[in-house]
Design a protein around this motif. Structure first.
Motif, PDB file in Angstrom:
ATOM      1  N   ALA A  98      38.672  59.501  81.860  1.00 26.41           N
ATOM      2  CA  ALA A  98      37.913  59.641  80.618  1.00 26.41           C
ATOM      3  C   ALA A  98      37.302  58.309  80.186  1.00 26.41           C
ATOM      4  N   ILE A  99      38.098  57.236  80.239  1.00 24.99           N
ATOM      5  CA  ILE A  99      37.579  55.917  79.833  1.00 24.99           C
ATOM      6  C   ILE A  99      36.456  55.475  80.771  1.00 24.99           C
ATOM      7  N   GLY A 100      36.680  55.606  82.081  1.00 23.22           N
ATOM      8  CA  GLY A 100      35.651  55.222  83.040  1.00 23.22           C
ATOM      9  C   GLY A 100      34.398  56.065  82.905  1.00 23.22           C
ATOM     10  N   LEU A 101      34.574  57.363  82.619  1.00 27.33           N
ATOM     11  CA  LEU A 101      33.418  58.244  82.466  1.00 27.33           C
ATOM     12  C   LEU A 101      32.604  57.883  81.229  1.00 27.33           C
ATOM     13  N   VAL A 102      33.284  57.654  80.118  1.00 29.66           N
ATOM     14  CA  VAL A 102      32.567  57.297  78.880  1.00 29.66           C
ATOM     15  C   VAL A 102      31.811  55.977  79.058  1.00 29.66           C
ATOM     16  N   LEU A 103      32.466  54.986  79.648  1.00 30.20           N
ATOM     17  CA  LEU A 103      31.796  53.698  79.857  1.00 30.20           C
ATOM     18  C   LEU A 103      30.616  53.842  80.807  1.00 30.20           C
ATOM     19  N   GLY A 104      30.803  54.555  81.905  1.00 30.43           N
ATOM     20  CA  GLY A 104      29.739  54.706  82.896  1.00 30.43           C
ATOM     21  C   GLY A 104      28.555  55.492  82.361  1.00 30.43           C
ATOM     22  N   VAL A 105      28.829  56.590  81.644  1.00 32.76           N
ATOM     23  CA  VAL A 105      27.739  57.399  81.092  1.00 32.76           C
ATOM     24  C   VAL A 105      26.973  56.603  80.031  1.00 32.76           C
ATOM     25  N   SER A 106      27.688  55.910  79.165  1.00 31.36           N
ATOM     26  CA  SER A 106      27.019  55.116  78.129  1.00 31.36           C
ATOM     27  C   SER A 106      26.139  54.045  78.751  1.00 31.36           C
ATOM     28  N   LEU A 140      32.953  48.253  97.628  1.00 37.90           N
ATOM     29  CA  LEU A 140      33.091  47.100  96.742  1.00 37.90           C
ATOM     30  C   LEU A 140      34.536  46.880  96.280  1.00 37.90           C
ATOM     31  N   ILE A 141      35.397  47.834  96.578  1.00 33.48           N
ATOM     32  CA  ILE A 141      36.783  47.724  96.083  1.00 33.48           C
ATOM     33  C   ILE A 141      37.463  46.432  96.542  1.00 33.48           C
ATOM     34  N   GLU A 152      44.668  47.769  85.785  1.00 31.30           N
ATOM     35  CA  GLU A 152      43.847  48.833  85.203  1.00 31.30           C
ATOM     36  C   GLU A 152      42.373  48.436  85.128  1.00 31.30           C
ATOM     37  N   GLU A 153      42.109  47.137  84.915  1.00 28.82           N
ATOM     38  CA  GLU A 153      40.733  46.677  84.771  1.00 28.82           C
ATOM     39  C   GLU A 153      39.905  47.012  86.012  1.00 28.82           C
ATOM     40  N   MET A 154      40.471  46.741  87.183  1.00 25.26           N
ATOM     41  CA  MET A 154      39.756  47.022  88.425  1.00 25.26           C
ATOM     42  C   MET A 154      39.505  48.521  88.572  1.00 25.26           C
ATOM     43  N   LYS A 155      40.476  49.335  88.240  1.00 28.31           N
ATOM     44  CA  LYS A 155      40.324  50.788  88.395  1.00 28.31           C
ATOM     45  C   LYS A 155      39.216  51.314  87.490  1.00 28.31           C
ATOM     46  N   LEU A 156      39.198  50.855  86.242  1.00 24.87           N
ATOM     47  CA  LEU A 156      38.165  51.325  85.315  1.00 24.87           C
ATOM     48  C   LEU A 156      36.779  50.849  85.728  1.00 24.87           C
ATOM     49  N   ILE A 157      36.685  49.633  86.252  1.00 25.38           N
ATOM     50  CA  ILE A 157      35.382  49.113  86.693  1.00 25.38           C
ATOM     51  C   ILE A 157      34.855  49.925  87.881  1.00 25.38           C
ATOM     52  N   VAL A 158      35.739  50.283  88.794  1.00 25.67           N
ATOM     53  CA  VAL A 158      35.309  51.092  89.953  1.00 25.67           C
ATOM     54  C   VAL A 158      34.779  52.447  89.485  1.00 25.67           C
TER      55      VAL A 158
END
Length: 286
Positions: A98-106, A140-141, A152-158
């Motif tokens: 959810a966090i990654g999706l919201v950041l990526g979509v925004s 890029l991982i 967690e930072e790396m996971k959310l950025i990916v």
């Protein structure tokens, strides 16, 4: 009948009518679209897959050591729920996605607006996004691990980097496809720049945005599967990695079923939101 048609055509001096034309003349409507929606049609395909799985397990076509039977998988899921393992790992995965999706979509929407409404913005933004598009995020991982560690930072950025590209591409394409007559009309009625964005650009880009959002939801789960298998200590991917270590195929299948259900219901939610937001549009799906 052929004789009658030829005679009629000869009398009127016109060519004989084709079957669709005869049906239209008779007042009947020829169905050209997909037809009326089937109640719970979205569940038909998955149910058929489940039936095939059950038949394959009962008949022995599917080896239980290769793919456990559905009832064994259901029993394993029940055991994991009773232990509290499944729900805690599922909650962690949902939060990450959810966090990654919201950041990526925004980020994708903002970049699409900057690039779609400004030539300077396009020159600055579009090229790097296309470069990113050609490089798989999974490649890029290793670099992200060096830069951001394995937390967690790396996971959310990916997940964010994976999600923003389809949202940007589809929103930008839809925005640039807005009819020029609407732009001229906005100029004629004296809309401000913000008024043009709010009343013309954003509504015009919604069809492409929702297409990108559907892709983004699926891609977020794909990225989640990968990042949760990189030194994670929680999440469905971590649960599957542990199961692989101990040869627990039934637990791996439980994880796959959960990912599949999350993807299916996520897409259904986006489709429902799309129908509600674009209710003014008449399409084949209506």
């Amino acid at each position: 009948m052929a004789t009658i048609e030829i005679s009629a055509g000869a009398r009127t001096g016109s060519a004989p009518l084709t079957a669709p034309a005869r049906a239209a003349r008779a007042g009947r409507r020829v169905r050209l679209g997909p037809g009326r929606p089937i109640p719970f049609g979205f569940a038909l395909g998955p149910v058929l897959l489940l039936v095939a799985w059950v038949i394959g397990s009962l008949s022995g076509v599917l080896d239980a050591e290769t793919l456990p039977a559905p009832w064994d998988v259901a029993r394993t899921a029940g055991d994991l729920i009773a232990e509290g393992t499944l729900q805690s790992n599922l909650l962690t995965s949902l939060q990450r996605a959810a966090i990654g999706l919201v950041l990526g979509v925004s980020l994708g929407v903002v970049l699409a607006l900057v690039s779609g409404l400004s030539r300077v913005g396009e020159a600055l933004v579009d090229g790097p996004v296309q470069i990113k598009r050609s490089i798989p995020t999974l490649a890029l991982i290793p670099l992200f691990i060096v830069w951001f560690g394995i937390g967690e930072e790396m996971k959310l950025i990916v997940i964010t980097a994976s999600v923003l590209v389809p949202v940007y591409i589809n929103t930008h394409a839809s925005l640039r496809g807005v009819d020029a007559r609407y732009v001229e009309l906005a100029r004629t009625v004296g809309l401000s720049r913000w008024g043009f964005i709010r009343r013309v650009a954003l509504p015009g880009s919604l069809p492409g945005f929702f297409t990108g959002l559907r892709l983004a939801v699926t891609i977020s789960w794909l990225a989640l599967v990968v990042v949760e298998q990189v030194n994670a200590t929680s999440g469905i991917g971590y649960l599957m990695t542990q199961a692989r270590t101990y040869g627990q195929i039934d637990v791996i299948v439980v994880g796959l079923v959960i990912y599949g259900l999350l993807g299916l219901f996520g897409d259904l939610a986006v489709r429902a939101l799309e129908r509600r937001s674009l209710a003014w549009r008449q399409t084949l799906s209506d």
